[in-house]
Enzyme design. Structure first.
Site, PDB file in Angstrom:
ATOM      1  N   ILE A 297      52.631  44.680  49.029  1.00  0.00           N
ATOM      2  CA  ILE A 297      53.786  44.333  48.182  1.00  0.00           C
ATOM      3  C   ILE A 297      54.774  45.494  48.117  1.00  0.00           C
ATOM      4  CG2 ILE A 297      54.542  43.572  45.898  1.00  0.00           C
ATOM      5  CD1 ILE A 297      51.697  42.585  45.376  1.00  0.00           C
TER       6      ILE A 297
ATOM      7  N   LYS B 190      46.520  53.613  40.388  1.00  0.00           N
ATOM      8  CA  LYS B 190      47.789  52.923  40.685  1.00  0.00           C
ATOM      9  C   LYS B 190      48.673  52.882  39.432  1.00  0.00           C
ATOM     10  CE  LYS B 190      45.619  50.171  44.305  1.00  0.00           C
ATOM     11  NZ  LYS B 190      44.711  49.034  44.556  1.00  0.00           N
TER      12      LYS B 190
HETATM   13  N1  HSE Z   1      40.338  48.683  47.001  1.00  0.00           N
HETATM   14  C1  HSE Z   1      41.701  48.409  46.785  1.00  0.00           C
HETATM   15  C2  HSE Z   1      41.848  47.048  46.154  1.00  0.00           C
HETATM   16  C3  HSE Z   1      42.467  48.448  48.070  1.00  0.00           C
HETATM   17  O1  HSE Z   1      40.885  46.276  46.194  1.00  0.00           O
HETATM   18  O2  HSE Z   1      42.901  46.762  45.601  1.00  0.00           O
HETATM   19  C4  HSE Z   1      43.960  48.275  47.886  1.00  0.00           C
HETATM   20  O3  HSE Z   1      44.510  49.375  47.226  1.00  0.00           O
END
Ligand code: HSE
Ligand code: NDP
Length: 430
Positions: free
Chosen positions: A138, A207
């Site tokens: 995205i 994130k």
């Molecule tokens: N392990 C991460 C997820 C990979 O499942 O979102 C993508 O950042």
């Protein structure tokens, strides 16, 4: 005008994501060259296991000495898709010391050490791009960092981990068990090398920290983000959610306080109404709402994990960084001028769904209601179901401070008539 001398790329890591980056670089070489204005050449591939067969990769390019690859003097851009903290951090610093711009998908490292990495890139006059680090394919980092640079972002809420969304979706829609669904997500290449990062919410929190930094122009680190994983979410929770017309998602929520003087950042499972757009985000898809003062409510949606989707984001960054190289320019660096404090979870205001096991006798409901009232938590609905002298009491609150709710739960646990607190789940998206 096409430059004939190629831009040379060092690929650090050739696993789920790196192998797809290499494949697309090879199969789309002409288009990439046309878009950049110069050919891009895969000049070396650093891995841990050199003897592993890697389809489409010239074995002569493969090395276990990533540092030597970066130091050899002809590399223009490094793509770091190894993951984890070391050796990724040291390699990125080595790249900057040798005039090499970096594209990375490494959210764990960026959340832990983003400020130092940005500072090193700035000092060297180089790029550090990381679109793939948040929400897979995205386009989110660049729209927030560039397209919304003239606006004021007040809230970001979304699903930013594909693995946990895949597991929760399977548990909800097919009744699959947690382990079975996690194994499937791992086999599909969605999970981190250690899936604890996914299921305990560390990946989503990393994130969230990156997004908070971009959204609020402040520095947020992993430790600033309140985090709860989804390993405790049970079939009973899904049944309760269904009764309320909800489902359960692992959400990342970043908010600017009403007075604008602080922010909150949190990751936890939450019930959301089935009518909410996030409720229909299935499998490993991600979706993020961004609320900005002038733009209003924006939604970003797409594949949040997996080799090819993530490689798409990496290659977008590669094209941007190569264009910058040719223009002898750099893209936007870190923007952390506000230094807003990140408040604790106690300051967060939201609704709660609390499931209690209580004695089924007169006065219990009143006792429970009084405890909520004493802590300033207003009740929206109560549902009681009794059998054999015991009862299950489900209380849904109006919006309340997390600290007030914690105080309420602590007091409820001390009541003789409360046998146990079966679950506490936040309710979002209403
Ligand atoms: N392990 C991460 C997820 C990979 O499942 O979102 C993508 O950042
Ligand atoms: P993998 O585990 O599949 O790949 C890691 C790669 O790094 C492997 O090729 C491995 O070598 C190599 N490697 C490990 N240690 C070293 C080392 N010391 N020196 C050189 N190479 C090394 O991970 P992914 O591709 O899944 O993830 C890579 C990054 O992308 C991580 O930061 C991850 O968080 C991020 N990411 C992943 C997504 C996904 O869906 N998988 C989505 C978004 C981001 P070998 O092949 O020999 O084992």
């Amino acid at each position: 005008m096409m430059r004939t001398r190629p831009l040379k790329v060092a690929l650090l890591g050739c696993g789920v994501v790196g192998s797809e980056v290499a494949r697309i670089m090879t199969t789309h070489a002409e288009d990439l060259a046309a878009r950049i204005g110069a050919p891009v050449e895969l000049a070396g591939v650093a891995v841990r296991r050199p003897s592993k067969v890697r389809e489409g990769i010239d074995p002569a390019l493969v090395t276990t000495d990533a540092t030597a690859l970066l130091k050899r003097g002809d590399i223009d851009v490094a793509i770091e898709v190894i993951g984890g903290i070391e050796p990724a951090r040291a390699l990125i610093h080595t790249a900057f010391e040798h005039g090499i711009s970096v594209v990375s998908a490494n959210k764990a490292l960026l959340a832990q050490d983003g400020a130092a990495l940005h500072a090193a890139a700035d000092a060297a006059g180089l790029d550090l791009y990381y679109e793939a680090a948040v929400a897979g394919a995205i386009p989110l980092v660049r729209p927030m960092r560039e397209s919304l640079a003239g606006d004021k972002i007040n809230r970001v809420m979304g699903i930013v981990n594909g693995t946990t969304n895949f597991i929760l979706d399977k548990m909800d829609s097919t009744g699959a068990g947690y382990q079975e669904a996690l194994d499937e997500a791992t086999a599909l290449g969605y999970a981190e090398a250690d899936p604890t990062a996914d299921v305990e919410g560390y990946d989503a929190a990393a994130k969230a920290a990156i997004l908070a930094g971009i959204a609020f122009h402040t520095r947020a680190r992993l430790d600033d983000v309140y985090r709860e994983g989804m390993t405790e979410v049970s079939a009973a929770d899904f049944a309760s959610a269904k009764r309320m017309g909800c489902t359960i998602k692992l959400l990342a929520i970043l908010e600017r306080a009403a007075d604008g003087q602080s922010v909150t950042a949190r990751v936890h499972p939450a019930m959301i109404p089935l009518s909410h757009p996030l409720a229909s985000v299935r499998e490993a898809y991600n979706a993020v709402f961004v609320e900005a003062e002038a733009a209003g409510r924006l939604m970003f949606y797409g594949p949040g994990a997996g080799g090819a989707p993530t490689a798409s984001a990496v290659l977008g960054d590669l094209v941007a960084v190569c264009r910058n190289k040719l223009a002898e320019a750099t893209g936007p660096g870190e923007s952390a001028y506000t230094q807003l404090p990140v408040s604790t979870m106690g300051d967060v205001v939201t609704r709660y769904h609390i499931s209690l096991d209580v004695a089924d006798k007169p006065g219990v409901l009143a006792q429970v209601a009084t405890t909520f009232a004493e802590h300033g938590v207003s009740i929206d609905t109560v549902r009681q179901q009794g059998k054999d002298g015991e009862a299950s009491l489900v209380v849904v609150t109006h919006r309340a401070h997390d600290a007030a709710l914690s105080g309420t739960v602590e007091a409820l646990r001390k009541l003789d008539t409360v046998r146990g607190v079966a679950s506490i789940m936040r309710v979002e998206g209403e």
